[in-house]
Design an enzyme around this catalytic site. Structure first.
Site, mmCIF file in Angstrom:
data_model
loop_
_atom_site.group_PDB
_atom_site.id
_atom_site.type_symbol
_atom_site.label_atom_id
_atom_site.label_comp_id
_atom_site.label_asym_id
_atom_site.label_seq_id
_atom_site.Cartn_x
_atom_site.Cartn_y
_atom_site.Cartn_z
ATOM 1 N N LYS A 82 -71.562 -111.009 -5.244
ATOM 2 C CA LYS A 82 -70.705 -112.174 -5.511
ATOM 3 C C LYS A 82 -70.481 -112.349 -7.008
ATOM 4 C CE LYS A 82 -72.111 -115.107 -1.570
ATOM 5 N NZ LYS A 82 -72.726 -116.412 -1.236
ATOM 6 N N GLU A 127 -80.038 -124.424 2.532
ATOM 7 C CA GLU A 127 -78.783 -124.372 3.295
ATOM 8 C C GLU A 127 -78.900 -125.340 4.461
ATOM 9 O OE1 GLU A 127 -76.647 -120.882 4.006
ATOM 10 O OE2 GLU A 127 -76.947 -120.115 1.978
ATOM 11 N N ASP A 164 -70.533 -120.409 -1.175
ATOM 12 C CA ASP A 164 -70.990 -120.204 0.202
ATOM 13 C C ASP A 164 -69.854 -119.546 0.977
ATOM 14 O OD1 ASP A 164 -73.112 -120.346 2.017
ATOM 15 O OD2 ASP A 164 -72.154 -122.016 3.053
ATOM 16 N N GLY A 223 -72.117 -106.550 2.073
ATOM 17 C CA GLY A 223 -72.109 -107.343 3.312
ATOM 18 C C GLY A 223 -71.181 -106.772 4.383
ATOM 19 N N ASP A 270 -68.081 -106.132 4.268
ATOM 20 C CA ASP A 270 -66.870 -105.482 3.757
ATOM 21 C C ASP A 270 -66.426 -104.248 4.549
ATOM 22 O OD1 ASP A 270 -66.301 -107.336 1.826
ATOM 23 O OD2 ASP A 270 -67.200 -106.215 0.165
HETATM 24 P P1 ITT Z 1 -76.390 -116.782 -1.532
HETATM 25 O O1 ITT Z 1 -76.462 -117.769 -0.381
HETATM 26 O O2 ITT Z 1 -77.639 -116.691 -2.319
HETATM 27 O O3 ITT Z 1 -75.167 -116.986 -2.382
HETATM 28 P P2 ITT Z 1 -75.875 -114.862 0.558
HETATM 29 O O4 ITT Z 1 -75.560 -113.387 0.536
HETATM 30 O O5 ITT Z 1 -76.943 -115.341 1.489
HETATM 31 O O6 ITT Z 1 -76.197 -115.298 -0.934
HETATM 32 P P3 ITT Z 1 -74.015 -116.624 1.949
HETATM 33 O O7 ITT Z 1 -75.068 -117.577 2.372
HETATM 34 O O8 ITT Z 1 -72.737 -117.168 1.428
HETATM 35 O O9 ITT Z 1 -74.523 -115.602 0.826
HETATM 36 O O10 ITT Z 1 -73.809 -115.672 3.173
HETATM 37 C C1 ITT Z 1 -72.628 -115.063 3.403
HETATM 38 C C2 ITT Z 1 -72.823 -113.850 4.254
HETATM 39 O O11 ITT Z 1 -71.563 -113.231 4.291
HETATM 40 C C3 ITT Z 1 -73.796 -112.816 3.693
HETATM 41 O O12 ITT Z 1 -74.271 -112.030 4.764
HETATM 42 C C4 ITT Z 1 -72.910 -111.989 2.784
HETATM 43 O O13 ITT Z 1 -73.361 -110.642 2.656
HETATM 44 C C5 ITT Z 1 -71.603 -112.047 3.536
HETATM 45 N N1 ITT Z 1 -70.478 -112.100 2.601
HETATM 46 C C6 ITT Z 1 -70.137 -113.098 1.757
HETATM 47 N N2 ITT Z 1 -69.068 -112.766 1.035
HETATM 48 C C7 ITT Z 1 -68.739 -111.524 1.425
HETATM 49 C C8 ITT Z 1 -67.742 -110.633 1.032
HETATM 50 O O14 ITT Z 1 -66.891 -110.924 0.070
HETATM 51 N N3 ITT Z 1 -67.691 -109.451 1.634
HETATM 52 C C9 ITT Z 1 -68.562 -109.124 2.601
HETATM 53 N N4 ITT Z 1 -69.553 -109.897 3.027
HETATM 54 C C10 ITT Z 1 -69.637 -111.099 2.446
#
Ligand code: ITT
Length: 213
Positions: free
Chosen positions: A11, A32, A61, A173, A175
């Protein structure tokens, strides 16, 4: 200095493309809260992160919302990635659904302790409901009431796509299994992804507002 609050380095790399090197990652695992939407989770996280850091913070998020599963995994995307895994989500969609459409959503929540036109009521109201629920669980020290007075500004970005067999090795993630306009996000370079992605769109809105501020 602006702190990008996330445990996810992917991110931050994307945020830097928009906001430059002034952005520093704050690797802080905010609480969360349970909610069906991303906005109250991000708003709550921004207030908590600001209390922790004492300087301007931006919480990100995000989640993958599969249409045929009523938006699942949505706010639970990180948990589902960590338990089932991305490939299992892909198999589930292809086995159970004819309609493979999905959206990626990203909500950015900014908080710097100063007053500004906070995002209108519904989001803050949801946050209060979540905070009250946490209090009802017996957390007597919950400082949700004081917390509520901290203005938070929200920016949302959404992108539509389809769940497909994994392709590409970029990004992070989900992607590889999210296709937009013929390419998966993992097949796109960072600039290309940012130009169309949920995060890119939210960052663009935030960047415009932040510059004026
Ligand atoms: P933080 O909460 O610490 O920011 P996180 O990876 O747990 O990190 P989220 O709670 O926002 O982030 O979870 C989002 C999920 O979606 C997580 O599994 C990410 O890998 C995925 N994700 C978020 N943005 C993405 C993107 O641009 N491309 C692919 N997967 C994404």
């Amino acid at each position: 200095m602006l702190r990008y609050v996330t445990t996810n380095g992917g991110k931050v790399r994307e945020a830097r493309e928009y906001l430059g090197d002034e952005v520093r990652q704050l690797d802080f695992d905010y609480t969360e809260v349970q909610a069906a939407e991303l906005a109250p989770i991000a708003a709550h996280g921004a207030r908590e992160a600001y209390r922790h850091a004492g300087e301007p913070v931006l919480v990100d998020d995000a989640g993958l919302f599969v249409r045929g599963f009523d938006g699942f995994p949505g706010p639970y995307s990180a948990y589902v990635e960590g338990t089932l895994g991305v490939e299992a989500v892909r198999r589930l969609v292809s086995r159970e659904l004819d309609d493979t459409r999905a959206t990626f959503r990203c909500v950015l929540a900014y908080c710097d302790g100063e007053a500004f036109d906070a995002t209108p009521d519904p989001v803050d109201r949801d946050d209060r409901v979540a905070a009250a629920a946490a209090g009802a669980d017996g957390d007597a020290d919950d400082d949700a009431e004081a917390d509520d007075t901290l203005p938070v500004k929200l920016f949302e970005g959404v992108v539509r796509g389809e769940i497909v067999e994994a392709r590409g090795d970029g990004g992070f993630g989900y992607d590889p299994i999210f296709e937009h306009d013929g390419s998966t996000f993992a097949e796109m370079g960072p600039e290309e992804k940012n130009a169309v992605s949920h995060r890119g769109r939210a960052l663009e809105k935030f960047g415009e507002w932040f510059q004026e501020r």
